[in-house]
Structure formats: structure tokens, C-alpha cells
Motif scaffolding. Structure first.
Motif, PDB file in Angstrom:
ATOM      1  N   LYS A 149       0.808  -1.221   0.000  1.00 11.95           N
ATOM      2  CA  LYS A 149       0.000   0.000   0.000  1.00 11.95           C
ATOM      3  C   LYS A 149       0.847   1.280   0.000  1.00 11.95           C
ATOM      4  O   LYS A 149       0.409   2.333   0.471  1.00 11.95           O
ATOM      5  CB  LYS A 149      -0.961   0.029   1.191  1.00 11.95           C
ATOM      6  N   THR A 150       2.041   1.196  -0.530  1.00 12.39           N
ATOM      7  CA  THR A 150       2.888   2.388  -0.630  1.00 12.39           C
ATOM      8  C   THR A 150       3.413   2.539  -2.048  1.00 12.39           C
ATOM      9  O   THR A 150       3.546   1.571  -2.793  1.00 12.39           O
ATOM     10  CB  THR A 150       4.101   2.310   0.328  1.00 12.39           C
ATOM     11  N   VAL A 151       3.698   3.792  -2.375  1.00 16.08           N
ATOM     12  CA  VAL A 151       4.454   4.134  -3.579  1.00 16.08           C
ATOM     13  C   VAL A 151       5.732   4.795  -3.096  1.00 16.08           C
ATOM     14  O   VAL A 151       5.683   5.804  -2.377  1.00 16.08           O
ATOM     15  CB  VAL A 151       3.667   5.077  -4.514  1.00 16.08           C
ATOM     16  N   LYS A 152       6.862   4.247  -3.477  1.00 20.22           N
ATOM     17  CA  LYS A 152       8.141   4.762  -2.983  1.00 20.22           C
ATOM     18  C   LYS A 152       8.916   5.426  -4.117  1.00 20.22           C
ATOM     19  O   LYS A 152       8.904   4.952  -5.259  1.00 20.22           O
ATOM     20  CB  LYS A 152       8.978   3.644  -2.349  1.00 20.22           C
TER      21      LYS A 152
ATOM     22  N   LYS B  40      18.586   4.387  -1.423  1.00 15.37           N
ATOM     23  CA  LYS B  40      17.767   4.867  -0.321  1.00 15.37           C
ATOM     24  C   LYS B  40      16.405   5.354  -0.811  1.00 15.37           C
ATOM     25  O   LYS B  40      16.271   5.843  -1.936  1.00 15.37           O
ATOM     26  CB  LYS B  40      18.475   6.014   0.413  1.00 15.37           C
ATOM     27  N   VAL B  41      15.394   5.229   0.052  1.00 17.00           N
ATOM     28  CA  VAL B  41      14.060   5.741  -0.232  1.00 17.00           C
ATOM     29  C   VAL B  41      14.041   7.232   0.080  1.00 17.00           C
ATOM     30  O   VAL B  41      14.418   7.658   1.181  1.00 17.00           O
ATOM     31  CB  VAL B  41      12.994   5.005   0.605  1.00 17.00           C
ATOM     32  N   ILE B  42      13.596   8.030  -0.889  1.00 20.98           N
ATOM     33  CA  ILE B  42      13.489   9.487  -0.677  1.00 20.98           C
ATOM     34  C   ILE B  42      12.136   9.832  -0.072  1.00 20.98           C
ATOM     35  O   ILE B  42      12.046  10.532   0.934  1.00 20.98           O
ATOM     36  CB  ILE B  42      13.662  10.234  -2.015  1.00 20.98           C
ATOM     37  N   TYR B  43      11.054   9.326  -0.702  1.00 23.50           N
ATOM     38  CA  TYR B  43       9.703   9.572  -0.203  1.00 23.50           C
ATOM     39  C   TYR B  43       8.940   8.249  -0.232  1.00 23.50           C
ATOM     40  O   TYR B  43       9.147   7.410  -1.110  1.00 23.50           O
ATOM     41  CB  TYR B  43       8.944  10.589  -1.072  1.00 23.50           C
ATOM     42  N   SER B  44       8.031   8.088   0.730  1.00 20.84           N
ATOM     43  CA  SER B  44       7.129   6.943   0.758  1.00 20.84           C
ATOM     44  C   SER B  44       5.708   7.481   0.874  1.00 20.84           C
ATOM     45  O   SER B  44       5.370   8.155   1.860  1.00 20.84           O
ATOM     46  CB  SER B  44       7.458   6.022   1.941  1.00 20.84           C
ATOM     47  N   ILE B  45       4.881   7.204  -0.115  1.00 18.82           N
ATOM     48  CA  ILE B  45       3.527   7.759  -0.200  1.00 18.82           C
ATOM     49  C   ILE B  45       2.540   6.664   0.181  1.00 18.82           C
ATOM     50  O   ILE B  45       2.407   5.658  -0.524  1.00 18.82           O
ATOM     51  CB  ILE B  45       3.234   8.289  -1.616  1.00 18.82           C
ATOM     52  N   GLU B  46       1.822   6.865   1.291  1.00 13.55           N
ATOM     53  CA  GLU B  46       0.873   5.874   1.775  1.00 13.55           C
ATOM     54  C   GLU B  46      -0.448   5.970   1.012  1.00 13.55           C
ATOM     55  O   GLU B  46      -0.889   7.051   0.636  1.00 13.55           O
ATOM     56  CB  GLU B  46       0.613   6.088   3.275  1.00 13.55           C
ATOM     57  N   HIS B  47      -1.094   4.814   0.813  1.00 12.97           N
ATOM     58  CA  HIS B  47      -2.401   4.724   0.166  1.00 12.97           C
ATOM     59  C   HIS B  47      -3.314   3.831   1.013  1.00 12.97           C
ATOM     60  O   HIS B  47      -2.832   2.963   1.759  1.00 12.97           O
ATOM     61  CB  HIS B  47      -2.271   4.149  -1.249  1.00 12.97           C
ATOM     62  N   PRO B  48      -4.637   4.014   0.885  1.00 16.87           N
ATOM     63  CA  PRO B  48      -5.567   3.165   1.652  1.00 16.87           C
ATOM     64  C   PRO B  48      -5.609   1.718   1.176  1.00 16.87           C
ATOM     65  O   PRO B  48      -6.088   0.840   1.899  1.00 16.87           O
ATOM     66  CB  PRO B  48      -6.922   3.853   1.453  1.00 16.87           C
ATOM     67  N   ASP B  49      -5.148   1.451  -0.023  1.00 25.33           N
ATOM     68  CA  ASP B  49      -5.112   0.095  -0.569  1.00 25.33           C
ATOM     69  C   ASP B  49      -3.918   0.013  -1.514  1.00 25.33           C
ATOM     70  O   ASP B  49      -3.216   0.999  -1.738  1.00 25.33           O
ATOM     71  CB  ASP B  49      -6.422  -0.230  -1.292  1.00 25.33           C
TER      72      ASP B  49
END
Length: 688
Positions: free
Chosen positions: A162-165, A173-182
Motif C-alpha cells: 500500500k505504498t508508492v516509494k 535509499k528511499v526518498i519519499y514513501s507515499i501511503e495509500h488506503p489500498d
């Protein structure tokens, strides 16, 4: 009515490559299966006890002209994943690098050897099992990987966790991690990477903005297709994104404008139903051309659309085949894989029965051999706009543009020059003046008028005219034509030429078309011989007339040294001085004509012919005993100024007709949609 410059685009497979002997995977239902960077072609391979994919060089060094390429039974594969490979993507700024993702939740970064080949006799067949780097912050299987279009080593990935990284590949390294409901099934960057579109299992299309430094911000959210089946999204330009999904058993797609539309608004043109099928449609787009391709899994058709300036999609000619495809992709438009001289726009690749890959050349036939800028906008280069660190820390990275090259240099065989791209205007503003071009061919002269599409009264008085005199038999006209082109670039010069043409019309007694003189159309006009002028004055008038008529020195009418013999002339011999007078009369008349008449000499008939741009007029030959008057039947001629005014009114009328047809077409589409809704309601009522 032509509404698209790509109306005649078609796909061609004959005389293009076909790769056979493949073992393509059939266990990844939503994957595109194949990817291309113009130099290599990747395809997900059948493997047991782990995941693998193959890299196929596009060119066979052993046999460059070979079209039916049989892949060897054994050749090096890229292995290492513990489970099935789901997606592969190439680095847009390094043709020797790619990344792969898998069910094992890892992302592998691979470097392809510069001397890599699978053709010919291989000394060693060793699979590649050690990636350059492993990106392992996802906790569940990774569905898709996608490189940033202008920043080097910036990678986006989506996972069932449920993430877009967003990754920095150079550091892992991960710069941003974008959470989603699904979990997210599809991601897409726009033309310059300012926006990232994500489609989530909650049936929402989300647009994230990377305009400024720091964490990406949720910019817009749209409710999309009603079916819980997986959908796909794809940017087709700077602001428009397409979603492909289902409404029950029906496959459909929709276009969303991420800047003009409000949150949770419906798509501008509604949801377009395609057909009834259980397989997902895969959207692809060439963002510089604004062309959308829809390739359904299990279909034998690839649908093509062009995004028009008003945001609507115009349907182009479908590519059809007798064999269905499960995977599809398009290659970036590069000098090495885009044949500009054969009107090729880009190339696509489709799988056939899990055993072959077919190359498709999409072409746009043209009626001219000249280079067309609108058909070939600038193409993406291998130079990035930012490094990863520069992109991360840039305060206004959303304003940056990709580095591109010009296809005109490819067409002319020049060295490529790279420069920053410019955004195409998405929709015309009301204040902008759209130009309509009208070309009128008259003999050797073509007249081009650039007029406003909806001009005001003041605009109608200002008309830019360009006269081009073509003479294919005389190369000496090039220099004078350049001078004329320079003069016509100045509005004051144009007005001066129009004024001079008008004065010449008055001198030549050119007929005013506004005067109704129908009764006198068949009457003869008598033209009296003007006084003969001395040689210096005649020479000066010829030079002035060359500019007013836009004729080069080589186009001056040939001056006859002897008076021509006329049919049925009296036996009395014409005096020598009277012959010279007749020659000078005809010469003066031709030199002062504003329409640029041409004198053709025919030795067989020994007669005088005056050729005007529209028709050729043969002067009446009567018995001459004393040359004082020469009766000539004159065609009615319009002045240049009068011709321009008349053409301007015709263009305005044509514009009004086109607008009316557009409104009628829109009204017809709305009525068809209403009828479809009523039919659906009747069917539902019948079922109930």
C-alpha cells in the motif's frame, strides 16, 4: 473535415523485425511483459525456482539485415529474483542499465555489458545473477517500477504493501514513501515529472505534485471506474491522464485534466465504453506527440487516439492483426529507431502466443517530401536535466523541462544539438489569434495569406501577404527571392507594396470587381499606343516593375528585336520604326502588369501570346494597314489588394461553416449518448 494531423496513421509489420523461439511468461496477468529502450528489448521469461527476464539486442551484428530473428535455445538470462519477475524498466539516461521487480518484494538494478549479445556462437553462456544494487524497503510484492523522465537515478515503485516509494537508485535509499488506503496497481509520470498519477484499489485516481522541494503533495483526487477490477493509468501529455478500467463487463477509459478539473469531478468527456471483455486494457502514450495507444490483453487490435488541443481524444486508425497479443510496449523516439524519411513516428512491440515478439512501425503518410515540424516534435535525449541530488533539493523542480533534440537535424543529416524542451500549449486561449492559411496557385505564382481565424474589423484591414515566384528552370532567382522575403517580413514594406500595386492598377486601368459591368463583358476594349519613351526611362520602369511584381531579373519578359509578323497582314510592308513602336508598346504593357504576365514565343506559329496566371489570352490578329490602334480582348483582372480582400471574406465564410459543423457534430454526439443511456435504462427495466 480533417480534425487531426495524424488522421492517416497506420501500423505496418511487413519488412520489420520478428523475434521467434521465445519462452514468454504467462503468470503475470497485469504486466506489459515487454519493454524497449530503442537499443534493447526486455521480456519476462518462463523460469522455475525463481524469476528471470531476457534482454534481446535490437540489432544483430552478425546479420544486420535479418528480419526474422530466431533466438538461440540457450543464451544468458538475468536471474536472481526468488520469485516471478513482474516488471522491468530501462534507465532513460543510460541504455546499459535496467531495473526489475518481483513477487519477492525486491527491486534489482542491473548493468548490461556493453558487448552483450545473444547472436552467433557464444563462448560462454552464464546467466547474470548478481545485480548492481538491491532496493529492499518494500514488504510485499512490487508490481511496477518506473524511472523519472528528467532526473537521473530517480525511480518510482508501487507495491502491495500500500505504498508508492520514490528511490535514489545511486544510493539505494528511499526518498519519499507515499501511503495509500489500498495497494496501487498503476503509476505514471507526466511529461516533465511534475506530477505522478496513481490508481488505487479503492477506485481513486490520485495526482501527486513534485513542483517544489520536500514531500510530494496530494494535488487532486478523482473517482474513476465502478468495477473493483484492476485499472491502469497513463499520462498522455503535460496535464491529461487516461485511466482504463471496467464498468461491469464493459471495458472503458476516461481522460482527466489534472489542472483544470476540481477534486472528485467527472471526466470532461465522460467514460467511453470500448467493448465487453474480461481482460485489462494497457494504456501507452508518446507524450511529445500526444498519441494514446490501448492494447487489450488477448486482443488482436491496438487502438490509437490523438489528444486534440481542446482536450478531446480523436480516434485514429486501429492496428489490426490475426494473432492476439498478451504484452505490448512502445519504444522512445530516437534517431536510431525512427526513420524520418519514411514518415515513421515511433515503433511498438507486441507478443504473439507467448513465443514471438513482433515489431510494428507506426507511420503517417504525407503528400510532401519536406520536413514537417508538427509531425516530428522534439524527441527525448539521453541527457538528464537533474542529477538525483539536484532534483531532491531543487526548490522549483516542477518548472524544469527535459533535454531534447530536433528531428529536423536527423532529417537533414546534421549533428544533433540538445536543448531544453518547451511546453506545448494545451488549449488555445481566447485572446490568441489562430491563423488560417490559404494558398492560391496561378500559373507560376502562389499567393499565401495569413489571416486571423476570427478577425475583428481592424484585423481584416491588416493582411500579411507573401508572394513566391517559382522558376524551376532558372537558379538565378534565388538571390532576388531572398530579398523579397526579407522585404515581406516588414509590415511597412508590405503596405508600401500593396499601395504601389494599387497605383499600378490605376495606371493599367485594371477593372474594379465592385462595379457591375456584366453587359460590357463581351465588348472589345481599344488600347491606344502610349508615347514611346527613351531607353533610359524604359530601363528604369522595368527595374521598378520587377519589385512590384516580385519577379527576378531572369523573369523579365524577353524584348523582341524585330516586330512579329501577323497573320493576314496586308502586302504593304510595315516600316521599321513602326515595328519598333509595336515592340515597345507590348513591352511596356507586360512590364507594368501587376499580375506578372509571361510572354511565350512559338516559332511555328510566329505569333504573340500573353499568358496570365489563370488563363492564356491570344491577342486578336487583324489586318493592319496603318498601326495606330491594336484591338485586344482583355480579360477582367483584379488588383492584388482587391484579390486579398475577396479571399479574406472567403476565409471568414469558410471559418463560420467549419464552426457550424463542429457544433453540429458535438450536438450529434450528445444525442447519441442520451440515446445510449435510454437504451441501457430500457434493458435494465426489462431485466427487472
Amino acid at each position: 473535415m480533417k480534425v487531426s494531423k495524424f488522421n492517416n496513421v497506420y501500423g505496418e509489420t511487413k519488412a520489420y523485425k520478428k523475434y521467434t523461439g521465445l519462452k514468454l511468461s504467462n503468470t503475470v496477468p497485469d504486466s506489459t511483459l515487454v519493454k524497449s529502450n530503442g537499443k534493447y528489448l526486455s521480456c519476462i521469461w518462463v523460469s522455475r525456482g525463481g524469476g528471470a527476464f531476457a534482454i534481446l539486442p535490437m540489432e544483430n551484428d552478425k546479420n544486420p539485415k535479418e528480419l526474422n530473428i530466431k533466438v538461440p535455445d540457450i543464451f544468458p538470462l538475468f536471474r536472481g529474483h526468488k520469485d516471478h519477475v513482474l516488471d522491468v524498466d530501462f534507465d532513460p539516461f543510460d541504455q546499459q542499465r535496467c531495473v526489475s521487480c518481483s513477487n519477492d518484494s525486491d527491486i534489482y538494478v542491473w548493468d548490461i555489458p556493453t558487448d552483450f549479445t545473444i547472436y552467433g556462437k557464444l563462448d560462454e553462456v552464464n546467466d547474470f545473477q548478481t545485480p548492481v544494487r538491491v532496493l529492499s524497503d518494500h514488504t510485499k510484492k512490487v508490481l511496477q517500477v518506473l524511472y523519472h523522465p528528467i532526473a537521473k537515478d530517480i525511480l518510482a515503485s508501487t507495491s502491495m504493501d500500500k505504498t508508492v516509494k520514490i528511490w535514489n537508485v545511486s544510493t539505494g535509499k528511499v526518498i519519499y514513501s507515499i501511503e495509500h488506503p489500498d495497494w496501487v496497481t498503476s503509476i505514471s509520470f507526466n511529461y516533465n515529472g511534475k506530477y505522478l498519477a496513481t490508481w488505487c484499489k479503492d477506485k481513486k485516481l490520485r495526482i501527486y505534485s513534485f513542483a517544489n522541494e520536500g514531500e510530494p503533495k496530494l494535488f487532486k483526487t478523482f473517482s474513476t471506474h465502478k468495477s473493483p477490477k484492476n485499472a491502469k493509468c497513463c499520462f498522455i501529455s503535460t496535464n491529461e491522464v487516461v485511466t482504463c478500467g471496467f464498468n461491469g463487463p464493459e471495458r472503458q477509459f476516461a481522460v482527466w485534466n489534472v489542472e483544470d478539473q476540481e477534486d472528485e469531478s467527472e471526466p470532461k468527456s465522460g467514460f467511453a465504453n470500448v467493448d465487453v471483455s474480461p481482460s485489462v486494457m494497457l494504456p501507452f502514450a508518446d507524450k511529445s506527440l500526444s498519441i494514446l495507444l490501448l492494447a487489450g490483453k488477448g486482443d488482436s487490435t491496438v487502438k490509437l487516439y490523438e489528444k486534440l488541443d481542446n482536450g478531446d481524444l480523436h480516434e485514429l486508425t486501429d492496428f489490426t492483426s490475426q494473432e492476439p497479443q498478451k504484452g505490448f510496449c512502445i519504444a522512445p523516439r530516437l534517431p536510431t529507431n525512427t526513420d524520418v524519411h519514411k514518415n515513421e513516428l515511433f515503433r511498438g512491440y507486441r507478443t504473439l502466443n507467448d513465443k514471438a515478439i513482433e515489431e510494428i512501425s507506426f507511420k503517417c503518410p504525407l503528400k510532401t517530401d519536406r520536413f514537417q515540424d508538427e509531425i516530428y516534435p522534439d524527441g527525448p535525449s539521453f541527457q538528464s536535466t537533474f542529477t538525483a541530488e539536484e532534483w531532491i533539493n531543487h526548490k522549483s523542480r516542477g518548472d524544469a523541462l527535459p533535454v531534447v533534440f530536433q528531428f529536423k537535424d536527423v532529417y537533414e543529416g546534421n549533428e544533433l544539438i540538445f536543448s531544453s524542451a518547451t511546453f506545448k500549449q494545451e488549449t488555445p486561449k481566447p485572446s490568441e489569434k489562430l491563423t488560417t492559411t490559404v494558398e492560391i496557385e496561378k500559373g507560376l505564382t502562389s499567393l499565401s495569406l495569413a489571416l486571423p481565424a476570427s478577425p475583428s474589423k481592424d484585423d481584416q484591414n491588416v493582411v500579411s501577404t507573401t508572394l513566391k515566384h517559382e522558376n524551376v528552370n532558372d537558379k538565378k532567382t534565388d538571390a532576388p527571392l531572398k530579398k523579397v522575403d526579407e522585404d515581406l517580413g516588414n509590415e511597412a514594406t508590405i503596405n508600401k507594396l500593396l499601395s504601389k500595386a494599387s497605383s499600378l492598377d490605376n495606371i493599367n486601368n485594371a477593372e474594379d470587381p465592385s462595379v457591375d459591368d456584366v453587359d460590357n463583358d463581351n465588348e472589345w476594349e481599344v488600347v491606344e499606343s502610349p508615347k514611346i519613351k527613351d531607353a533610359e526611362l524604359m530601363k528604369k520602369e522595368l527595374q521598378d516593375s520587377k519589385v512590384s511584381n516580385h519577379l527576378s531579373e531572369s523573369d523579365k519578359p524577353e524584348i523582341k528585336q524585330e516586330a512579329p509578323k501577323l497573320k493576314n497582314v496586308n502586302e504593304t510592308e510595315i516600316k521599321k520604326d513602326e515595328k519598333q513602336e509595336l515592340s515597345k508598346v507590348e513591352q511596356t504593357k507586360v512590364a507594368s502588369s501587376s499580375e506578372g504576365k509571361e510572354i511565350n514565343k512559338k516559332e511555328e506559329q510566329e505569333s504573340i501570346k500573353v499568358k496570365q496566371p489563370d488563363t492564356s489570352l491570344l491577342a486578336e490578329k487583324k489586318e493592319v494597314s496603318d498601326i495606330k490602334e491594336i484591338p485586344v480582348k482583355e480579360n477582367k483582372t483584379m488588383s492584388l489588394k482587391q484579390s486579398v480582400e475577396k479571399l479574406s471574406s472567403l476565409v471568414l465564410d469558410l471559418t463560420m461553416v467549419v464552426e457550424g459543423l463542429k457544433e453540429a457534430n458535438i450536438g450529434k454526439d450528445e444525442r447519441i449518448k442520451e440515446l445510449e443511456i435510454k437504451i441501457d435504462q430500457l434493458i435494465a427495466a426489462t431485466k427487472n
